[in-house]
Design an enzyme around this catalytic site. Structure first.
Site: not given
Ligand code: GUN
Length: 294
Positions: A53, A97, A120
């Protein structure tokens, strides 16, 4: 007969579009969008996702901030960090995350995020607005899967879509979006999961199967009708001595046996995965431009 969906190429195309928009914004005297990521602990998959990211932000001209905590961080400290990010006018959007360590309530953390910065799309306000058909941040993985369907002009109206998996961040929103009165959407949606009795029969009736179960190679050829569209949202790390990383990525579809039956199929890796990050970047762009929440 099958078309293999190239998520990497579609993602590259959309990233180039966003990068051009950022350059234009900066030429016009604007500020590059800024995404912050909060990472707790050292889980290998989370490290990889967050690094990707942050890297993507750099590639398209966004600014990014990575905020790290050790596994033993307490809930209060994390909540303080979120409060700081909510009030930081330099940060347009941020993510925490997941998963978080057991002693921290994910629900509490997500609810503490200002929904206007929740890129998100996990905050209950964004989920509720999605359900109501109102403008909102869509969760990145479902949005990425839909973007692929749109990019390939796959017909969805009136089709029977079987979603396998009912998770809060993938299965549930995907089912919701595939039934909405829109394109992609307008499907008759069935949601199956680990407790479904007649999963094979349901799948055999499906025109579109979206698998988001997290069980490697789960969907077999005897569950798929000829000409179906199969979107694989599974992403599991399996130990492998054949790769330098020591693991390989496996989807939820037994690709080699299922692909010959499909009109379209998304592979793993290289399908929905690259689109997930692009969707997060699109949300960040919208957060910075304040298009959803002025
Ligand atoms: N863990 C697995 N997929 C995601 C996601 O799309 N966002 C976040 N914040 N954590 C994750």
């Amino acid at each position: 007969m099958n078309n293999i969906i190239d998520g990497k190429a579609v993602a590259a195309h959309i990233k180039a579009e966003i990068a051009a928009n950022v350059q234009q914004l900066i030429r016009d005297g604007g500020k590059a969008p800024c995404l912050a990521a909060v990472l707790v602990g050292h889980d290998g998959a989370s490290e990889t996702y967050v690094a990707a990211k942050v890297r993507t932000c750099g590639e398209i001209g966004f600014r990014s901030k990575l905020i790290r905590f050790e596994d033993d961080v307490c809930e209060e400290e994390l909540l303080e960090c979120i409060c700081g990010l909510n009030n930081d006018s330099d940060v347009d959007g941020f993510i925490v995350q997941l998963p978080l360590p057991q002693h921290i309530s994910e629900a509490k953390i997500i609810e503490a995020i200002d929904y206007r910065k929740d890129v998100d799309g996990f905050h209950p306000i964004n989920i509720g607005r999605m359900l109501a058909g109102l403008p909102c941040f869509l969760p990145a993985t479902p949005a990425g899967a839909l973007e692929l369907i749109r990019y390939y002009n796959i017909e969805t109206k009136g089709k029977h879509c079987v979603v396998i998996g009912r998770s809060r961040i993938v299965g549930k929103p995907l089912a919701m979006l595939m039934m909405q009165k829109a394109y992609p959407g307008d499907c008759t949606v069935s949601v199956c999961h680990s407790r479904s009795n007649n999963l094979r029969e349901m799948c055999l009736q499906a025109d579109i199967i979206i698998v988001a179960l997290g069980k490697p190679y789960f969907l077999k050829a005897d569950m798929v009708k000829q000409g179906a569209v199969v979107i694989d949202v599974g992403l599991t790390r399996l130990p492998s001595s054949a790769t330098s990383t020591g693991y390989k990525l496996a989807g939820d579809v037994d690709f080699n046996q299922v692909a010959p039956l499909c009109s379209y199929i998304s592979p793993v890796p290289g399908g929905v995965g690259p689109m997930t990050i692009v969707s997060l970047m699109k949300n960040t762009w919208q957060a910075a431009a304040k298009t959803i929440y002025p």
